[in-house]
Design a protein around this motif. Structure first.
Motif, PDB file in Angstrom:
ATOM      1  N   GLU A  31      37.853   5.652   1.501  1.00 36.33           N
ATOM      2  CA  GLU A  31      38.440   4.332   0.994  1.00 36.33           C
ATOM      3  C   GLU A  31      37.235   3.328   1.903  1.00 36.33           C
ATOM      4  OE1 GLU A  31      40.935   0.914   3.076  1.00 36.33           O
ATOM      5  OE2 GLU A  31      41.712   3.132   2.851  1.00 36.33           O
ATOM      6  N   ILE A  32      36.613   2.490   1.019  1.00 36.06           N
ATOM      7  CA  ILE A  32      35.316   1.378   1.048  1.00 36.06           C
ATOM      8  C   ILE A  32      36.225  -0.113   1.743  1.00 36.06           C
ATOM      9  CG2 ILE A  32      33.832  -0.269   0.517  1.00 36.06           C
ATOM     10  CD1 ILE A  32      33.077   1.938  -2.093  1.00 36.06           C
ATOM     11  N   ARG A  33      35.845  -0.263   2.744  1.00 35.82           N
ATOM     12  CA  ARG A  33      37.107  -0.548   3.248  1.00 35.82           C
ATOM     13  C   ARG A  33      36.319  -2.186   3.991  1.00 35.82           C
ATOM     14  NH1 ARG A  33      42.852   0.148   7.008  1.00 35.82           N
ATOM     15  NH2 ARG A  33      43.087   1.232   4.511  1.00 35.82           N
ATOM     16  N   GLN A  34      36.453  -3.711   3.404  1.00 35.41           N
ATOM     17  CA  GLN A  34      35.429  -3.885   3.571  1.00 35.41           C
ATOM     18  C   GLN A  34      36.108  -5.325   4.725  1.00 35.41           C
ATOM     19  OE1 GLN A  34      32.475  -2.245   3.848  1.00 35.41           O
ATOM     20  NE2 GLN A  34      31.329  -3.705   3.365  1.00 35.41           N
ATOM     21  N   ARG A  35      35.370  -6.674   5.208  1.00 32.55           N
ATOM     22  CA  ARG A  35      35.641  -7.544   6.039  1.00 32.55           C
ATOM     23  C   ARG A  35      35.317  -8.559   5.503  1.00 32.55           C
ATOM     24  NH1 ARG A  35      35.024  -5.878  12.689  1.00 32.55           N
ATOM     25  NH2 ARG A  35      35.040  -8.729  12.346  1.00 32.55           N
ATOM     26  N   ILE A  36      36.193  -9.593   5.625  1.00 28.84           N
ATOM     27  CA  ILE A  36      36.254 -11.376   4.971  1.00 28.84           C
ATOM     28  C   ILE A  36      37.432 -11.905   5.943  1.00 28.84           C
ATOM     29  CG2 ILE A  36      37.253 -12.344   3.230  1.00 28.84           C
ATOM     30  CD1 ILE A  36      35.143 -10.243   2.169  1.00 28.84           C
ATOM     31  N   ALA A  75      26.169  -4.440   1.977  1.00 26.38           N
ATOM     32  CA  ALA A  75      27.034  -3.717   2.560  1.00 26.38           C
ATOM     33  C   ALA A  75      27.848  -2.696   2.028  1.00 26.38           C
ATOM     34  CB  ALA A  75      27.910  -4.336   3.928  1.00 26.38           C
ATOM     35  N   ARG A  76      28.664  -3.619   0.968  1.00 28.83           N
ATOM     36  CA  ARG A  76      29.543  -2.836  -0.003  1.00 28.83           C
ATOM     37  C   ARG A  76      28.765  -1.421  -0.782  1.00 28.83           C
ATOM     38  NH1 ARG A  76      31.005  -7.124  -2.498  1.00 28.83           N
ATOM     39  NH2 ARG A  76      29.725  -6.585  -4.167  1.00 28.83           N
ATOM     40  N   ASN A  77      27.047  -1.578  -1.309  1.00 27.87           N
ATOM     41  CA  ASN A  77      26.356  -0.748  -2.408  1.00 27.87           C
ATOM     42  C   ASN A  77      25.785   0.401  -1.402  1.00 27.87           C
ATOM     43  OD1 ASN A  77      27.076  -2.364  -4.217  1.00 27.87           O
ATOM     44  ND2 ASN A  77      25.079  -3.306  -4.322  1.00 27.87           N
ATOM     45  N   ILE A  99      29.045   2.552  -1.590  1.00 28.56           N
ATOM     46  CA  ILE A  99      29.062   2.721  -3.057  1.00 28.56           C
ATOM     47  C   ILE A  99      27.923   4.338  -3.630  1.00 28.56           C
ATOM     48  CG2 ILE A  99      29.046   2.445  -5.455  1.00 28.56           C
ATOM     49  CD1 ILE A  99      30.192  -0.460  -4.132  1.00 28.56           C
ATOM     50  N   VAL A 100      27.066   3.731  -2.692  1.00 25.60           N
ATOM     51  CA  VAL A 100      25.423   5.258  -2.712  1.00 25.60           C
ATOM     52  C   VAL A 100      25.574   5.630  -2.578  1.00 25.60           C
ATOM     53  CG1 VAL A 100      23.557   5.315  -2.780  1.00 25.60           C
ATOM     54  CG2 VAL A 100      23.421   2.831  -3.612  1.00 25.60           C
ATOM     55  N   LEU A 101      26.318   6.142  -1.556  1.00 26.80           N
ATOM     56  CA  LEU A 101      26.578   7.191  -0.437  1.00 26.80           C
ATOM     57  C   LEU A 101      27.818   8.114  -1.540  1.00 26.80           C
ATOM     58  CD1 LEU A 101      26.318   6.535   3.107  1.00 26.80           C
ATOM     59  CD2 LEU A 101      24.242   8.082   1.691  1.00 26.80           C
ATOM     60  N   GLN A 102      28.903   7.473  -1.972  1.00 29.61           N
ATOM     61  CA  GLN A 102      29.993   7.660  -2.558  1.00 29.61           C
ATOM     62  C   GLN A 102      29.325   8.261  -4.027  1.00 29.61           C
ATOM     63  OE1 GLN A 102      33.017   5.366  -3.179  1.00 29.61           O
ATOM     64  NE2 GLN A 102      34.533   6.556  -1.560  1.00 29.61           N
TER      65      GLN A 102
END
Length: 639
Positions: free
Chosen positions: A91-96, A372-374, A377-380
């Motif tokens: 899961e890609i879990r990003q901070r806000i 950071a998100r990408n 995504i690229v690795l995934q």
């Protein structure tokens, strides 16, 4: 590996069947020839900071047969709790952490629309910045439109965790998400908060009671909620090694299992309400081994509690380390974050968080968050790293490193438990002293060049890096009475950044940058290696180098120095040319008005003669660069 399959009844033949099996003794003879009789241990064997031996070559017979036999989805879960890949692997879990709930909501929806499938909401609380959530209505505003049945939400509220949890529980009915399908991580971790800030809003025992009460309340509303978090990143960010981070995780888990048990909840049920968090950094292999060892450690504790099977359902998240982030040339943080993310993936993390590359500078903008998100995504989706269960499993090095890391962590865990557990060890200062010692050892390795920080101590970029961000707002003050000595997070680049800041302040005040003339004797091929090294070395302290293609003689170098307007010079060439020309060059530079003459390289047996000729200081690899550069700054006019 075989030459033919057996499905059609064809016999198989190993591809190496016609070759004589090589022995370690034969290999050692070839190694000895290659290293020309040098000490094998000193030349080819290294040790991690935990003292784990790293060999140059690993063999089947020496790489932990017990781990080789373990399969994914089976105890001790070193190779993962699942035997098959689910979805894209993690899961890609990003901070806000936007202050205003409306802005936080916009950023959450952008993250989810952009490819994240989980959110960490940082909540403003004493000692930390984040979203200002004062009520259930604020929480509902921040989460509007978020499908908690599809995208998990984790709260990070530190000393305000209890209030944040209450606001979320109260807001859930209004979010139109069936409670039985909501995926929520409340992030209640009073022990982690105590370690980080040295205090709690309540006495420790009362804080544990409050945590248990909230866990019960949340479980009644959301059956799948994970209320409690065992967050070992606190120890990592303050300087802990991999083994000590795991030991702290294990001891904290034991404390929380006892908390649940005191409330009448069995370990098997308690484990389903607990999540785990570890840091991942640029040491990819150590990160992989740490995450694999973490599952083994958790299973062993669960097994001792009579709940070994429950460890199959643990949730382990990995957070790209903040301590590896740098302020200067922050573009290099993308490289660090990619390594940290890859290590977390290959180690089998269930959820991964990557920081924006500007995290050390201030507030992240949309571009930094997208980068950071990408990375994930690229690795995934392009590298497909998540399509294989335990891809590093079976590597003799990784299996050995995992095993040794787990053993080192278990020994430290027993030491912590011998002091009465994690809370008692914090109260006694044992945890803080050990983490501080680990941090000092690492800082020394960086300062002396045994470990490099790209863009900081190695290949630093002088001048404007083109990155401008809004500074972080100040966090609310921590006003509770200190109960234990807090663990202070720090970044590895900070000592060098202080030097750079001092150099910038001097330039702004005087209008003149710090600079050193490089007296490079000989042709480019003669001096380029040492000239490049000293240029990078000085730049790490904010000192610019005046370079050239080289000078044919000492007098030519002195003439160019005088024309440069510099007050300091550094003699740098090959050892052979230094031996031949350094003394004459030093005398010529002094005669030309040099107030400070340096020499790149060790003086050997000519130190006295070189000093007599005018060399004031020798610069070479292995010395404390931070202390040396600070001394040079003072010589160049920074008080």
């Amino acid at each position: 590996m075989t030459a033919a399959g057996t499905s059609q009844g064809v016999s198989t033949t190993p591809l190496a069947a016609d070759f004589e099996a090589a022995t370690r003794e034969q290999w050692l003879k070839l190694v000895d020839k290659a290293i020309k009789g040098a000490d094998f241990e000193k030349k080819l064997v290294t040790r991690t900071q935990d003292g784990i031996r790293v060999e140059p070559l690993y063999r089947r017979e020496t790489s932990v047969p017990a781990l080789q036999g373990a399969l994914p989805g089976h105890a001790p879960f070193t190779r993962g709790a699942r035997s098959t890949v689910e979805g894209l692997g993690w899961e890609i879990r990003q901070r806000i952490g936007a202050l205003d709930p409306d802005r936080a909501n916009r950023e959450i929806l952008v993250e989810l629309d952009g490819g994240a499938n989980g959110i960490i909401l940082d909540i403003e609380a004493p000692g930390q910045t984040g979203c200002r959530i004062s009520s259930a209505a604020d929480m509902a505003t921040a989460l509007a439109g978020m499908r908690l049945d599809l995208a998990p939400l984790e709260l990070r509220a530190g000393l305000g965790a209890a209030d944040a949890a209450r606001h979320l529980i109260a807001a859930l009915p209004g979010l139109d998400i069936p409670s039985k399908s909501a995926q929520v991580f409340l992030g209640l971790d009073p022990i982690g908060s105590l370690a980080r800030w040295g205090t709690l809003p309540l006495a420790v025992d009362k804080a544990l009671v409050e945590t248990m009460a909230l866990a019960r309340e949340a479980r009644a509303e959301v059956p799948s909620v994970r209320s409690v978090r065992v967050d070992a990143t606190v120890y990592h960010e303050a300087g802990a090694t991999e083994a000590f981070e795991l030991a702290a995780l294990g001891s904290t888990l034991i404390a929380y299992l006892r908390m649940f048990e005191a409330a009448g909840i069995a370990p098997a049920d308690a484990l389903g309400q607990i999540s785990f968090a570890l840091s991942s950094d640029t040491d990819l292999f150590s990160t992989v081994a740490k995450l694999r060892a973490a599952r083994r450690l958790i299973w062993r504790i669960a097994e001792a509690s009579g709940a070994g099977d429950a460890a199959a359902n643990l949730h382990l998240s990995a957070h790209a380390s903040f301590r590896i982030m740098a302020k200067r040339d922050p573009w290099t943080n993308m490289l660090r974050s990619t390594l940290a993310c890859a290590g977390a993936v290959l180690g089998g993390a269930d959820a991964i968080t990557v920081l924006p590359f500007t995290a050390a500078l201030g507030e992240a903008d949309d571009f930094a968050r997208r980068c950071a998100r990408n990375i994930q995504i690229v690795l995934q989706e392009e590298s497909w790293l998540g399509r294989v269960v335990d891809p590093m499993g079976g590597s003799w090095y990784i299996e050995s490193l995992t095993d040794e890391t787990a053993k080192a962590a278990w020994a430290l865990l027993q030491e912590i438990e011998g002091k009465g557990g994690i809370i008692a060890a914090l109260d006694q200062g044992f945890i803080q002293d050990r983490v501080a010692a680990d941090a000092a050892t690492r800082a020394n390795a960086i300062a002396t060049g045994r470990k490099d920080l790209t863009g900081v101590s190695a290949f630093p970029l002088l001048g404007d890096d083109g990155v401008k961000v809004k500074p972080l707002r100040a966090a609310p003050a921590v006003r509770c009475k200190e109960l234990v000595r807090p663990l202070t997070p720090h970044r590895l680049a900070e000592p060098f950044e202080k030097l750079r800041d001092a150099a910038d302040a001097h330039a702004e005040k005087t209008g003149d940058e710090l600079r050193v003339f490089l007296a490079s004797i000989g042709q480019v091929i003669d001096h380029t290696a040492r000239s490049t090294w000293i240029k990078n070395y000085l730049a790490a302290g904010g000192i610019a180098s005046l370079t050239s293609d080289g000078y044919a003689s000492a007098d030519e170098a002195a003439k160019a120095f005088k024309a440069s307007g510099a007050t300091a010079a550094c003699i740098c060439s090959s050892d052979a040319l230094n031996a031949e020309h350094a003394e004459a060059t030093a005398k010529a530079l002094k005669a030309a008005g040099a107030k400070l003459v340096l020499m790149a390289g060790r003086p050997g047996d000519k130190e006295a003669d070189l000093k007599a000729a005018g060399v004031d200081r020798f610069l070479f690899a292995g010395a404390d660069a931070v202390a040396t550069l600070k001394g040079l700054q003072e010589k160049l006019g920074i008080s």
